[in-house]
Design a protein around this motif. Structure first.
Motif, PDB file in Angstrom:
ATOM      1  N   GLU A 173      76.293  52.394  52.798  1.00 41.42           N
ATOM      2  CA  GLU A 173      77.222  51.742  53.729  1.00 41.42           C
ATOM      3  C   GLU A 173      76.466  50.784  54.645  1.00 41.42           C
ATOM      4  OE1 GLU A 173      80.421  54.145  55.667  1.00 41.42           O
ATOM      5  OE2 GLU A 173      79.398  55.766  54.580  1.00 41.42           O
ATOM      6  N   ALA A 174      75.284  51.204  55.058  1.00 41.83           N
ATOM      7  CA  ALA A 174      74.475  50.357  55.937  1.00 41.83           C
ATOM      8  C   ALA A 174      74.108  49.056  55.235  1.00 41.83           C
ATOM      9  CB  ALA A 174      73.217  51.109  56.373  1.00 41.83           C
ATOM     10  N   VAL A 175      73.734  49.163  53.985  1.00 36.68           N
ATOM     11  CA  VAL A 175      73.381  47.958  53.218  1.00 36.68           C
ATOM     12  C   VAL A 175      74.589  47.031  53.120  1.00 36.68           C
ATOM     13  CG1 VAL A 175      72.737  47.121  50.917  1.00 36.68           C
ATOM     14  CG2 VAL A 175      71.471  49.012  51.967  1.00 36.68           C
ATOM     15  N   ARG A 176      75.775  47.593  52.842  1.00 34.63           N
ATOM     16  CA  ARG A 176      76.992  46.763  52.764  1.00 34.63           C
ATOM     17  C   ARG A 176      77.278  46.080  54.104  1.00 34.63           C
ATOM     18  NH1 ARG A 176      78.768  51.002  49.505  1.00 34.63           N
ATOM     19  NH2 ARG A 176      79.965  51.966  51.178  1.00 34.63           N
ATOM     20  N   SER A 177      77.135  46.825  55.185  1.00 38.76           N
ATOM     21  CA  SER A 177      77.370  46.243  56.508  1.00 38.76           C
ATOM     22  C   SER A 177      76.385  45.115  56.789  1.00 38.76           C
ATOM     23  CB  SER A 177      77.252  47.306  57.604  1.00 38.76           C
ATOM     24  OG  SER A 177      78.282  48.249  57.499  1.00 38.76           O
ATOM     25  N   LEU A 178      75.121  45.375  56.478  1.00 38.74           N
ATOM     26  CA  LEU A 178      74.104  44.360  56.743  1.00 38.74           C
ATOM     27  C   LEU A 178      74.239  43.173  55.795  1.00 38.74           C
ATOM     28  CD1 LEU A 178      71.129  46.767  57.472  1.00 38.74           C
ATOM     29  CD2 LEU A 178      72.483  45.470  59.122  1.00 38.74           C
ATOM     30  N   ASP A 179      74.728  43.398  54.575  1.00 38.61           N
ATOM     31  CA  ASP A 179      74.982  42.296  53.652  1.00 38.61           C
ATOM     32  C   ASP A 179      76.045  41.336  54.200  1.00 38.61           C
ATOM     33  OD1 ASP A 179      73.088  42.854  51.739  1.00 38.61           O
ATOM     34  OD2 ASP A 179      74.493  43.888  50.392  1.00 38.61           O
ATOM     35  N   GLN A 180      76.991  41.881  54.961  1.00 41.04           N
ATOM     36  CA  GLN A 180      78.023  41.035  55.556  1.00 41.04           C
ATOM     37  C   GLN A 180      77.428  40.003  56.508  1.00 41.04           C
ATOM     38  OE1 GLN A 180      81.319  43.154  57.269  1.00 41.04           O
ATOM     39  NE2 GLN A 180      81.420  44.582  55.564  1.00 41.04           N
TER      40      GLN A 180
END
Length: 183
Positions: A173-180
């Motif tokens: 989830e952190a990776v997805r958030s940071l990808d945003q």
């Protein structure tokens, strides 16, 4: 400094407001303080007390703003500006580094639809983040991010959400958030 010795109460209050609108917060504070010293029982005393506190806040004098907002709330707890005063008190405490004292005021402000609600949510998220309360930080910052289309400081909030998720062990989830942030 604007000469204040011959001004009526109404004129003195009006001049303090003019200086405030001109963003001359030192002078606005001074004139509001003079008004309160001379006319503490006047019908505009509560407005002058709020103007004084607000001028201290906008002038970046947060410790003074804390004292003035507390004095305003003690003297005028049922005033129409009391909600705004509590909001600014929370922001003043936050900016003074008094995170634990700021939290209840920020939490109260962040739940309403007031203009200061978004600012309160970011500050409250930061309070939780600095204390290592990752779940609360994530929840509050996500609420902030979903508050509207053009929220200021969205990138910083999204970064903190990703870091909070990572600290909770939710790395995907952190990776997805940071990808945003990159898109």
């Amino acid at each position: 400094a604007f000469p204040d010795h011959d001004l009526s109460a109404d004129a003195l209050h009006a001049q303090a407001g003019i200086e405030h609108r001109r963003k001359r917060f030192d002078e606005s504070s001074r004139l509001a303080r003079v008004f309160l010293e001379r006319h503490a029982q006047h019908k505009l005393a509560s407005a002058a007390a709020f103007l004084l506190a607000e001028s201290e806040f906008l002038g970046g004098r947060f410790a003074e703003a804390v004292a003035e907002f507390r004095a305003f709330l003690a003297r005028y707890p049922n005033d129409a500006r009391a909600t705004d005063a509590r909001s600014r008190l929370g922001a003043s405490l936050y900016r003074s580094g008094k995170l634990d004292e700021a939290e209840p005021f920020l939490r109260e402000t962040g739940t309403g639809g007031e203009i200061g609600a978004q600012t309160a949510l970011v500050a409250l998220g930061d309070v939780y983040f600095q204390r290592g309360e990752w779940k609360q930080a994530e929840e509050v910052l996500l609420k902030y991010l979903h508050a509207g289309d053009a929220v200021p400081a969205a990138e910083d909030a999204l970064l903190r959400v990703g870091l909070a998720q990572s600290r909770q062990g939710r790395h995907e989830e952190a990776v997805r958030s940071l990808d945003q942030l990159l898109s």
